[in-house]
Write a protein that holds these residues in place. Structure first.
Motif, short mmCIF file in Angstrom:
data_model
loop_
_atom_site.label_atom_id
_atom_site.label_comp_id
_atom_site.label_asym_id
_atom_site.label_seq_id
_atom_site.Cartn_x
_atom_site.Cartn_y
_atom_site.Cartn_z
N PRO A 377 -15.92 4.29 19.61
CA PRO A 377 -14.16 4.29 19.15
C PRO A 377 -13.70 4.96 19.94
O PRO A 377 -12.92 6.23 20.25
N THR A 378 -12.05 3.87 20.28
CA THR A 378 -11.41 4.48 20.96
C THR A 378 -9.99 4.49 20.41
O THR A 378 -9.23 3.17 19.53
N PRO A 379 -8.77 5.32 19.64
CA PRO A 379 -7.73 5.50 20.19
C PRO A 379 -6.80 4.03 20.88
O PRO A 379 -6.48 4.87 21.81
N THR A 380 -5.91 3.36 19.91
CA THR A 380 -5.41 2.82 20.96
C THR A 380 -3.71 2.16 19.89
O THR A 380 -3.66 1.94 19.39
N THR A 381 -3.13 1.62 20.84
CA THR A 381 -1.46 1.18 20.74
C THR A 381 -0.82 0.42 21.52
O THR A 381 -1.99 0.17 22.33
N LEU A 388 11.29 -5.21 26.98
CA LEU A 388 11.16 -3.94 26.42
C LEU A 388 10.45 -2.46 25.96
O LEU A 388 9.71 -2.79 25.17
N ASP A 389 10.81 -1.32 26.06
CA ASP A 389 9.75 0.00 26.30
C ASP A 389 9.65 0.23 24.56
O ASP A 389 8.74 0.50 23.74
N SER A 390 10.68 -0.93 23.90
CA SER A 390 10.71 -0.29 22.42
C SER A 390 9.89 -1.33 21.77
O SER A 390 9.36 -1.58 20.56
N ASP A 391 9.51 -3.03 22.23
CA ASP A 391 8.97 -3.47 21.90
C ASP A 391 7.63 -3.24 21.77
O ASP A 391 6.36 -3.39 22.02
N MET A 392 6.73 -2.37 20.43
CA MET A 392 5.30 -2.52 20.58
C MET A 392 5.59 -2.29 18.38
O MET A 392 5.77 -2.47 17.99
N LEU A 393 4.50 -3.99 18.86
CA LEU A 393 3.38 -4.02 17.55
C LEU A 393 2.81 -2.69 16.98
O LEU A 393 2.74 -2.77 15.65
N SER A 394 2.32 -1.82 18.28
CA SER A 394 1.39 -0.48 16.70
C SER A 394 1.81 0.90 17.84
O SER A 394 1.15 0.63 18.61
N TRP A 395 2.84 1.45 17.08
CA TRP A 395 2.83 2.52 17.81
C TRP A 395 1.80 3.39 17.68
O TRP A 395 1.91 4.02 18.68
N ARG A 396 1.31 3.76 16.77
CA ARG A 396 0.14 4.91 15.50
C ARG A 396 -0.95 4.37 16.30
O ARG A 396 -1.25 3.09 17.30
N ARG A 397 -2.06 4.96 17.79
CA ARG A 397 -3.31 5.54 18.23
C ARG A 397 -4.16 4.83 16.84
O ARG A 397 -4.99 5.09 16.03
#
Length: 452
Positions: A377-381, A388-397
């Motif tokens: 099991p691996t926490p993943t963002t 763009l630094d802000s271009d995240m699909l999942s900020w959540r781990r």
């Protein structure tokens, strides 16, 4: 490459967010379990893609219709087309007897092209263009008039042998919405319509944000009174529309409670936080919410007693569990916050295909890793393939069951409602993900085509 997350002083809660697993339909499980389907589509498409399954739209339509029938009222369904541009969804509406709610000439002509009749269209939106009003009138669509100026322009067109069919859109009391007319403006509209044979007033509508069933029922009761008053003035006024806003249940109640009660900035890349989230658990979604509205204060009985037809305009709720979005993993790196490691992926798309970012929030149902195989099991963002630094699909781990590898697919479930194409653009000259339509074939397998 797996993460050694079991070292001294590293606890699961400090490195991984609480899981938010999505409800999956049988068809979704079949697609995920197929050893070749998604990989073959990804190879053919060469980039991220959206998957649509139109039979689920048909079942959602039938669910709403069953509530109307059980309540013994005359009800009509208009699909809020802005929720998804897919041609296959509109075709499913035509095949299942639902109309379509459109707000532009492009949406109107697209609906006609998929077999929806002009009389099965509702035209909404503020300050409609003359072209849209003209086209709607020519095809006999029901037009929700949003302001007095629009009513005057519609009267001036005078281009159809048949009267223009309209509803007056009412601004609900204490609402801050920019849509609809005040009581005074409605009175002026009724005066302006007196003796005007080129326009036929068929009823009233309103727009409410949020998912409050009681507020919709009470506003509907007020519109019944407006219909009865309009009839005394010689207007047919047989229809009222309560719009959309029917909730969707994305995740189980226990998982949602665990997340919302314990959410922590340490669960997110760079300590990101959000002020609010969409209610991803909704205990009485879609048709159940409609049943609640009809049961409140005898609304269904009032509709029957006064022979008033109830229109609804669901968007997200007609698309519930009708599609998902697929990205390919392009890169992976390890990051640490407060000494806790997690994986930061880059995928071959952008957060513009998960439009919750539009509301400065996060799309929370857990993505699924394909193919499924054992691992740690691996926490993943998840980040996008942009600069763009802000271009995240999942900020959540996200607690993925194993570490993702380059070439794996990451599937975001239940994205058909608003998520998959509301904000998409060809940023960085990246292609907009195509929509792939699944069709049932013999042997419990799927065939696929590109959306029309």
């Amino acid at each position: 490459m797996g993460l050694d997350v079991g070292g001294a002083g590293v606890t699961r809660d400090s490195i991984s967010a609480a899981p938010v697993p999505a409800h999956l339909d049988e068809w979704e499980s079949r697609a995920l379990d197929d050893p070749n389907l998604l990989g073959d589509i990804g190879f053919a498409v060469g980039g991220p893609f959206h998957v649509m399954y139109p039979p689920r739209v048909g079942r959602n339509i039938q669910g709403f219709r069953a509530v109307f029938e059980q309540a013994g009222i005359d009800g009509v369904i208009y699909y809020g087309k802005k929720a998804n541009k897919s041609a296959a969804v509109v075709r499913a509406c035509a095949e299942n007897g639902a109309g379509v709610d459109v707000s532009s000439t492009g949406e109107l002509t697209a609906a006609l092209a998929q077999g929806v009749r002009g009389t099965e269209l509702m035209v909404t939106g503020p300050a409609k263009s003359d072209d849209l009003l003209w086209l709607a009138t020519r095809h006999g669509a029901l037009i929700a008039v949003d302001d007095l100026g629009e009513l005057e322009r519609l009267a001036a067109l005078g281009t159809s042998a048949a009267p223009a069919r309209i509803m007056l859109r009412v601004l609900p009391a204490a609402s801050a919405s920019r849509f609809g007319m005040t009581d005074t403006e409605v009175d002026h509209a009724l005066t302006a319509l007196a003796g005007r044979e080129s326009i036929r007033l068929e009823g009233f509508s309103f727009h409410l944000s949020g998912y409050d069933a009681v507020a919709r029922a009470e506003s509907a009761r007020e519109l019944i009174a407006r219909c009865l008053h309009a009839r005394t003035l010689g207007h047919p006024a047989t229809t009222l529309s309560i719009g959309g806003g029917f909730g969707v249940d994305y995740v189980p109640a226990a998982a949602w409670a665990q997340f919302t009660e314990h959410v922590d900035r340490r669960w997110f890349h760079s300590g990101k936080s959000f002020d609010s989230y969409y209610p991803y658990h909704f205990p009485a979604p879609g048709p159940a919410m409609l049943a609640t509205i009809l049961a409140h204060d005898g609304l269904a009985q009032r509709l029957r007693d006064h022979t008033v037809r109830l229109a609804i305009e669901p968007g997200r709720a007609l698309l519930a569990h009708a599609g998902f979005t697929v990205f390919r993993v392009q890169g992976s790196k390890i990051r640490h916050t407060d000494g806790a490691p997690y994986c930061l992926l880059t995928v071959d798309g952008t957060s513009l295909s998960l439009s919750e970012q539009w509301f400065d929030s996060e799309y929370l149902p857990d993505p699924l890793l394909w193919p499924a195989r054992p691992g740690t099991p691996t926490p993943t963002t998840v980040g996008a393939a942009t600069c763009l630094d802000s271009d995240m699909l999942s900020w959540r781990r996200v607690p993925l069951p194993r570490a993702a590898a380059v070439g794996d697919l990451l599937i975001y479930p239940n994205t058909a409602g608003y998520q998959m194409d509301s904000n998409e653009s060809a940023f960085h000259d990246l292609p907009i993900p195509p929509k792939v339509v699944l069709h049932d074939a013999t042997g419990n397998r799927f065939r696929w085509t590109l959306d029309g």
